[in-house]
Design a protein around this motif. Structure first.
Motif, mmCIF file in Angstrom:
data_model
loop_
_atom_site.group_PDB
_atom_site.id
_atom_site.type_symbol
_atom_site.label_atom_id
_atom_site.label_comp_id
_atom_site.label_asym_id
_atom_site.label_seq_id
_atom_site.Cartn_x
_atom_site.Cartn_y
_atom_site.Cartn_z
ATOM 1 N N ALA A 1 46.177 28.028 31.717
ATOM 2 C CA ALA A 1 44.978 28.237 32.520
ATOM 3 C C ALA A 1 43.719 28.201 31.663
ATOM 4 C CB ALA A 1 45.080 29.564 33.263
ATOM 5 N N ILE A 2 43.763 28.878 30.537
ATOM 6 C CA ILE A 2 42.589 28.944 29.667
ATOM 7 C C ILE A 2 42.283 27.567 29.076
ATOM 8 C CG2 ILE A 2 41.706 29.922 27.513
ATOM 9 C CD1 ILE A 2 43.331 32.483 28.249
ATOM 10 N N ALA A 3 43.308 26.867 28.633
ATOM 11 C CA ALA A 3 43.104 25.526 28.073
ATOM 12 C C ALA A 3 42.542 24.564 29.113
ATOM 13 C CB ALA A 3 44.419 24.984 27.513
ATOM 14 N N GLY A 4 42.910 24.786 30.381
ATOM 15 C CA GLY A 4 42.440 23.910 31.451
ATOM 16 C C GLY A 4 41.034 24.222 31.941
ATOM 17 N N GLY A 5 40.441 25.295 31.440
ATOM 18 C CA GLY A 5 39.060 25.591 31.794
ATOM 19 C C GLY A 5 38.859 26.747 32.754
ATOM 20 N N ALA A 6 39.864 27.605 32.911
ATOM 21 C CA ALA A 6 39.713 28.757 33.802
ATOM 22 C C ALA A 6 38.617 29.692 33.310
ATOM 23 C CB ALA A 6 41.027 29.524 33.890
ATOM 24 N N ASP A 7 37.867 30.252 34.255
ATOM 25 C CA ASP A 7 36.888 31.290 33.933
ATOM 26 C C ASP A 7 37.531 32.671 33.938
ATOM 27 O OD1 ASP A 7 34.359 29.697 33.836
ATOM 28 O OD2 ASP A 7 34.939 29.229 35.891
ATOM 29 N N PHE A 8 38.608 32.826 34.708
ATOM 30 C CA PHE A 8 39.380 34.060 34.786
ATOM 31 C C PHE A 8 40.856 33.703 34.843
ATOM 32 C CE2 PHE A 8 35.418 35.802 36.286
ATOM 33 C CZ PHE A 8 35.491 37.184 36.212
ATOM 34 N N VAL A 9 41.700 34.609 34.359
ATOM 35 C CA VAL A 9 43.119 34.572 34.704
ATOM 36 C C VAL A 9 43.393 35.800 35.566
ATOM 37 C CG1 VAL A 9 43.974 33.146 32.829
ATOM 38 C CG2 VAL A 9 43.698 35.603 32.457
ATOM 39 N N LYS A 10 44.173 35.609 36.612
ATOM 40 C CA LYS A 10 44.402 36.630 37.634
ATOM 41 C C LYS A 10 45.892 36.887 37.759
ATOM 42 C CE LYS A 10 43.748 37.093 42.686
ATOM 43 N NZ LYS A 10 43.100 36.464 43.875
ATOM 44 N N THR A 11 46.271 38.137 37.937
ATOM 45 C CA THR A 11 47.686 38.479 37.943
ATOM 46 C C THR A 11 48.460 37.876 39.097
ATOM 47 O OG1 THR A 11 47.244 40.539 39.151
ATOM 48 C CG2 THR A 11 47.332 40.666 36.736
ATOM 49 N N SER A 12 47.939 38.031 40.331
ATOM 50 C CA SER A 12 48.836 37.933 41.486
ATOM 51 C C SER A 12 48.146 37.444 42.748
ATOM 52 C CB SER A 12 49.431 39.318 41.796
ATOM 53 O OG SER A 12 49.731 40.035 40.624
ATOM 54 N N THR A 13 48.976 36.977 43.676
ATOM 55 C CA THR A 13 48.492 36.642 45.018
ATOM 56 C C THR A 13 48.452 37.868 45.926
ATOM 57 O OG1 THR A 13 50.721 36.155 45.811
ATOM 58 C CG2 THR A 13 49.441 34.305 44.893
ATOM 59 N N GLY A 14 49.219 38.881 45.585
ATOM 60 C CA GLY A 14 49.396 40.016 46.486
ATOM 61 C C GLY A 14 50.417 39.744 47.579
ATOM 62 N N LYS A 15 51.107 38.612 47.490
ATOM 63 C CA LYS A 15 52.051 38.196 48.532
ATOM 64 C C LYS A 15 53.511 38.247 48.073
ATOM 65 C CE LYS A 15 48.917 36.843 51.652
ATOM 66 N NZ LYS A 15 48.804 37.448 52.998
ATOM 67 N N VAL A 16 53.753 38.809 46.903
ATOM 68 C CA VAL A 16 55.116 38.877 46.385
ATOM 69 C C VAL A 16 55.499 40.336 46.142
ATOM 70 C CG1 VAL A 16 55.057 36.561 45.398
ATOM 71 C CG2 VAL A 16 54.280 38.508 44.015
ATOM 72 N N ALA A 17 56.743 40.559 45.749
ATOM 73 C CA ALA A 17 57.245 41.930 45.628
ATOM 74 C C ALA A 17 56.565 42.717 44.521
ATOM 75 C CB ALA A 17 58.756 41.907 45.399
ATOM 76 N N VAL A 18 56.294 42.055 43.382
ATOM 77 C CA VAL A 18 55.645 42.714 42.244
ATOM 78 C C VAL A 18 54.321 42.017 41.984
ATOM 79 C CG1 VAL A 18 55.792 43.272 39.787
ATOM 80 C CG2 VAL A 18 57.857 43.358 41.219
ATOM 81 N N ASN A 19 53.253 42.790 41.998
ATOM 82 C CA ASN A 19 51.926 42.204 41.799
ATOM 83 C C ASN A 19 51.367 42.668 40.455
ATOM 84 O OD1 ASN A 19 51.451 40.608 44.353
ATOM 85 N ND2 ASN A 19 52.140 42.545 45.182
ATOM 86 N N ALA A 20 50.173 43.218 40.407
ATOM 87 C CA ALA A 20 49.596 43.609 39.118
ATOM 88 C C ALA A 20 50.419 44.717 38.469
ATOM 89 C CB ALA A 20 48.168 44.078 39.316
ATOM 90 N N THR A 21 50.650 44.573 37.180
ATOM 91 C CA THR A 21 51.269 45.631 36.377
ATOM 92 C C THR A 21 50.499 45.732 35.073
ATOM 93 O OG1 THR A 21 52.830 44.216 35.176
ATOM 94 C CG2 THR A 21 53.557 45.105 37.310
ATOM 95 N N LEU A 22 50.558 46.911 34.457
ATOM 96 C CA LEU A 22 49.885 47.090 33.175
ATOM 97 C C LEU A 22 50.533 46.248 32.087
ATOM 98 C CD1 LEU A 22 49.272 50.920 33.366
ATOM 99 C CD2 LEU A 22 47.496 49.167 33.229
#
Length: 256
Positions: free
Chosen positions: A157-178
């Protein structure tokens, strides 16, 4: 954490919040209501995050010069759509008034060993996002699971030019984790680029948010977490933030 410090954390979290409605039954009226909620007695959230079909309605409600950003999602939530379709949806959303594009990386392809699919997708959508439009890449860390895959997804993502990387869609069983956040923030640090981080899914209280803010302080330095570098993607967090700021919050018995 003292109640005073909890209020300070709530004030920070408010400025970092992408107030979200990505429910399947979301309506235009819901989006208008969301845009109204984005203005609070204590200040504005950073952005609202909505389905592409509602971007034009949100822009009408917020106005052309609103400081509240409009974020929308593409290749969402599956991550499996054809590149040309995702690019076309991105361009439509920007034409309708989107300020930020939250793109799902083809994470299943990555899990199957096809890193190139992600590289092609991110670069194509990046090219479709003219400045000052921001690109956030959702890596779906809860599905990738393995630290090495999470790191690889961030690097792509970073190499492709992302301004942010984001953990999750919120649509799966496990989302953001520390644990995932730690890997992602280290990838940002090691890249040497000014890339932001967005924790999304399952962050419902200021107490939850503090863990992520503390982690960002540890890895990226004090005061790094500002709206241009850090976001929380959530639907329910605002209620708790406002309760804390209003003094009606009852402190949780979690050692704070």
């Amino acid at each position: 954490m003292s109640e005073l410090n909890l209020r300070e954390a709530a004030a920070v979290a408010l400025t970092l919040l992408d107030l979200t409605n990505l429910r399947d039954d979301c309506t235009e009226a819901d989006v208008v209501a969301l845009a109204k909620r984005a203005h609070t007695p204590f200040g504005d959230v950073a952005a609202i995050c909505i389905w592409p079909r509602f971007v034009a309605a949100a822009r009408r409600e917020l106005g052309a010069d609103s400081p509240i950003r409009i974020a929308t999602v593409v290749n969402f939530p599956s991550g499996d759509e054809p590149v040309a379709d995702v690019v076309a949806e991105t361009r439509r959303a920007i034409a309708d008034g989107a300020d930020e594009i939250d793109l799902v990386l083809p994470y299943r392809a990555l899990m199957a060993g096809d890193a190139a699919a992600g590289e092609v997708m991110v670069k194509a959508v990046r090219e479709a996002c003219p400045a000052p439009v921001k690109l956030k890449v959702i890596i779906e860390s809860g599905e990738l699971k393995e630290k090495a895959l999470i790191r690889q997804a961030c690097d792509i993502a970073i190499a492709g030019g992302a301004d942010f990387v984001k953990t999750s869609t919120g649509k799966v069983a496990v989302n953001a984790t520390l644990e995932a956040a730690d890997t992602m923030l280290l990838a940002i640090r090691d890249s040497g680029r000014n890339v932001g981080f967005k924790a999304a899914g399952g962050i419902a209280t200021v107490n939850d948010a503090v863990f992520y803010l503390d982690l960002a302080d540890t890895i990226r330095g004090p005061d790094w977490a500002i709206p241009s570098t850090f976001r929380f993607g959530a639907s329910g967090l605002l209620d708790n933030v406002l309760a804390v700021l209003a003094g009606s919050h009852q402190p949780a018995a979690r050692g704070y």
